[in-house]
Motif scaffolding. Structure first.
Motif, mmCIF file in Angstrom:
data_model
loop_
_atom_site.group_PDB
_atom_site.id
_atom_site.type_symbol
_atom_site.label_atom_id
_atom_site.label_comp_id
_atom_site.label_asym_id
_atom_site.label_seq_id
_atom_site.Cartn_x
_atom_site.Cartn_y
_atom_site.Cartn_z
ATOM 1 N N ALA A 107 62.580 40.521 -106.799
ATOM 2 C CA ALA A 107 62.406 41.928 -106.436
ATOM 3 C C ALA A 107 60.993 42.190 -105.950
ATOM 4 C CB ALA A 107 62.738 42.816 -107.632
ATOM 5 N N THR A 108 60.020 41.548 -106.586
ATOM 6 C CA THR A 108 58.637 41.719 -106.159
ATOM 7 C C THR A 108 58.442 41.202 -104.750
ATOM 8 O OG1 THR A 108 57.871 41.545 -108.441
ATOM 9 C CG2 THR A 108 56.252 41.171 -106.700
ATOM 10 N N SER A 109 59.045 40.097 -104.421
ATOM 11 C CA SER A 109 58.934 39.516 -103.070
ATOM 12 C C SER A 109 59.586 40.431 -102.039
ATOM 13 C CB SER A 109 59.592 38.137 -103.062
ATOM 14 O OG SER A 109 59.612 37.613 -101.746
ATOM 15 N N LEU A 110 60.736 41.009 -102.427
ATOM 16 C CA LEU A 110 61.432 41.908 -101.501
ATOM 17 C C LEU A 110 60.598 43.173 -101.247
ATOM 18 C CD1 LEU A 110 63.911 42.686 -99.858
ATOM 19 C CD2 LEU A 110 64.942 43.599 -101.972
ATOM 20 N N ASN A 111 60.030 43.697 -102.314
ATOM 21 C CA ASN A 111 59.209 44.899 -102.153
ATOM 22 C C ASN A 111 57.976 44.616 -101.289
ATOM 23 O OD1 ASN A 111 60.924 46.434 -103.717
ATOM 24 N ND2 ASN A 111 59.847 45.973 -105.634
ATOM 25 N N ALA A 112 57.386 43.449 -101.464
ATOM 26 C CA ALA A 112 56.214 43.099 -100.655
ATOM 27 C C ALA A 112 56.589 42.988 -99.183
ATOM 28 C CB ALA A 112 55.614 41.788 -101.156
ATOM 29 N N PHE A 113 57.794 42.448 -98.910
ATOM 30 C CA PHE A 113 58.247 42.322 -97.530
ATOM 31 C C PHE A 113 58.495 43.710 -96.910
ATOM 32 C CE2 PHE A 113 61.959 41.493 -94.592
ATOM 33 C CZ PHE A 113 61.156 41.044 -93.544
ATOM 34 N N ASN A 114 59.140 44.582 -97.665
ATOM 35 C CA ASN A 114 59.399 45.936 -97.170
ATOM 36 C C ASN A 114 58.097 46.715 -96.958
ATOM 37 O OD1 ASN A 114 62.181 45.580 -97.120
ATOM 38 N ND2 ASN A 114 62.413 46.245 -99.270
ATOM 39 N N THR A 115 57.149 46.540 -97.858
ATOM 40 C CA THR A 115 55.859 47.213 -97.717
ATOM 41 C C THR A 115 55.122 46.717 -96.481
ATOM 42 O OG1 THR A 115 55.714 47.505 -100.128
ATOM 43 C CG2 THR A 115 53.667 47.665 -98.855
ATOM 44 N N ALA A 116 55.187 45.451 -96.225
ATOM 45 C CA ALA A 116 54.523 44.890 -95.042
ATOM 46 C C ALA A 116 55.140 45.447 -93.768
ATOM 47 C CB ALA A 116 54.606 43.363 -95.060
ATOM 48 N N LYS A 117 56.491 45.559 -93.758
ATOM 49 C CA LYS A 117 57.139 46.127 -92.575
ATOM 50 C C LYS A 117 56.749 47.592 -92.394
ATOM 51 C CE LYS A 117 61.391 45.000 -93.558
ATOM 52 N NZ LYS A 117 62.870 44.874 -93.371
#
Length: 377
Positions: free
Chosen positions: A176-186
Motif C-alpha cells: 500500500a505504501t508503494s502504491l500511495n507513493a506511485f499515486n503521489t508522484a503522478k
C-alpha cells in the motif's frame, strides 16, 4: 356782259395755286424731316459718346459683425456713426468661463502627456516581466523533469512490490505504501505540468501586453501621439474662444446698426453691428436697356453726387453688369403673361468702382444718389 369772263378767271386762279402750295409745303416738311434724321444719325455716330443716368446709388460690401462665442457683454466700446480702424476693439464679452475652459484643457493635455510617459515606462516593465517569465518557465521545466523522474522511480518500485505481493513476499502495508507513493508522484507530475503551462501562459500574456503597449506609442513621440494631438486641439480651441471674447473691427469704416448693450447675453452668430468701409465703395447705376448697347467693362465714368453737387466730380470705371434686371430679382416679380400687359422699359444695374483717394477727400455713404455718365470709348 363783257366783264363776266374776267370775273370767272379771277375765281378759278386760287383753286389752281392751292395744290401747288401744298406740294411745296409737303416737300419742305419732307426735306426738314430727312435733315432731322440725318442730323440725329450723325449725332449718334459722331457726337454721342456718353450715356448718363441719374438712377444710381452708392453701395458697399459691408462687414457684418457677429458674435463668435456666447456670453454676457462686459463692455461696448463703440457706437453708431463712430469711425473705427481694423483691429479696434468693439465689444468685450465676459471671459471668465473661457479662461476656465483654457485651464481645464491645459490640465487635460498635461494628463495625456503623463499617460504617454507612463505607457513608455510600461514597455520597460513588461520587458522585465517577460524576462522574469523566462526564469519561471525554466524553473517549472526543471520541476516537471523532476516530477517525471519521481513518477518513473515510483512506478518501478510499485511494479516490483506488485510482483512480490502476488507471491506473498511482502506485507500488504508495504504494498500500500508503494502504491500511495506511485499515486503521489503522478499527482506531483500533474501539478508540475500545470505549473509549466501556467508559466508559458504568463509569458504569452506579458508578450501580448507588451505588443499592445508598443502599438500605442509606435512611431510617435510625446507631441505626436493621437491622444496628445486631440488634447492639444481642445486647448487651441479653448484659447481661440478666449480670444473671441474680444470682438474687433475687421476693416476701417463707420459703425451702424449697433444693437448690443452692456449686460446683454448674446448667442453664437448673433448680429452685433455693421461696419461700412467708406473708402471701398462702388455705385450701382441703373441704365435703361436701350442705353447699354455700347457700354463695356473698363470704360471710364464721371459721377456727381447730390450730396456735394456738380462741383465735386468722381472718376470711376465700369467693372461689371448685373445678372438680371431689378424686376427679375424683385420679391414679387412682374407677371407679364396677362391680357392687360404693358411694356415697360427695363433697367439693368451696372457696377462702377470708385477711386479710393477721391472717397477719402469726399466721403460718401451707402444709399446716396449719384449721377453717372459713361464715356463710350
Amino acid at each position: 356782259m363783257s366783264e363776266q369772263p374776267s370775273h370767272s378767271q379771277n375765281v378759278s386762279t386760287p383753286s389752281v395755286s392751292n395744290p401747288q402750295k401744298r406740294k411745296k409745303l409737303l416737300l419742305i416738311v419732307a426735306i426738314i424731316f430727312i435733315l432731322a434724321i440725318a442730323v440725329y444719325a450723325a449725332w449718334i455716330v459722331f457726337f454721342n459718346r456718353t450715356e448718363d443716368t441719374d438712377n444710381a446709388y452708392v453701395g458697399a460690401d459691408t462687414a457684418q459683425i457677429s458674435a463668435m462665442v456666447g456670453g454676457q457683454v462686459a463692455q461696448v466700446l463703440t457706437q453708431d456713426t463712430a469711425y473705427v480702424r481694423a483691429g479696434d476693439i468693439l465689444v468685450k464679452v465676459d471671459d471668465r468661463d473661457a479662461q476656465i475652459a483654457v485651464t481645464q484643457a491645459q490640465a487635460d493635455l498635461t494628463k495625456v502627456k503623463r499617460q504617454f510617459g507612463q505607457t513608455q515606462a510600461n514597455s520597460g516593465a513588461l520587458n522585465s516581466q517577460i524576462q522574469a517569465t523566462d526564469d519561471a518557465i525554466q524553473s517549472q521545466k526543471a520541476q516537471l523533469e523532476r516530477a517525471r523522474a519521481d513518477v518513473a522511480k515510483a512506478q518501478s518500485d510499485f511494479k516490483r512490490r506488485e510482483a512480490l505481493n502476488a507471491s506473498g513476499a511482502i506485507s500488504k502495508e508495504e504494498y500500500a505504501t508503494s502504491l500511495n507513493a506511485f499515486n503521489t508522484a503522478k499527482a506531483n507530475l500533474g501539478v508540475a505540468e500545470a505549473g509549466f503551462q501556467q508559466a508559458l501562459s504568463n509569458q504569452k500574456v506579458a508578450q501580448s501586453n507588451l505588443e499592445a503597449n508598443n502599438a500605442l506609442i509606435k512611431g510617435t513621440t510625446q507631441d505626436s501621439t493621437p491622444d496628445v494631438l486631440v488634447a492639444q486641439a481642445k486647448l487651441d480651441q479653448a484659447k481661440l474662444n478666449l480670444e473671441r471674447t474680444i470682438v474687433r473691427a475687421p476693416v476701417d469704416g463707420i459703425v451702424t446698426n449697433r444693437n448690443v448693450q452692456i449686460g446683454q447675453v448674446i448667442a453664437v452668430g448673433q448680429s452685433l453691428m455693421i461696419v461700412v468701409p467708406i473708402h471701398q465703395m462702388y455705385v450701382d447705376a441703373n441704365f435703361k436697356e436701350s442705353q447699354l448697347t455700347r457700354v463695356k467693362v473698363g470704360q471710364n465714368v464721371k459721377l456727381t453726387s447730390d450730396l456735394y453737387g456738380s462741383d465735386v466730380v468722381y472718376h470711376g470705371k465700369v467693372i461689371g453688369f448685373s445678372g438680371g434686371t431689378g424686376a427679375a430679382f424683385a420679391l414679387i416679380p412682374a407677371q407679364n403673361a396677362t391680357g392687360n400687359w404693358i411694356k415697360v422699359v427695363q433697367r439693368l444695374p451696372v457696377r462702377i468702382a470708385l477711386d479710393p483717394k477721391e472717397l477719402t477727400q469726399h466721403p460718401l455713404r451707402v444709399g446716396l444718389s449719384m449721377n453717372a455718365t459713361v464715356e463710350l470709348q
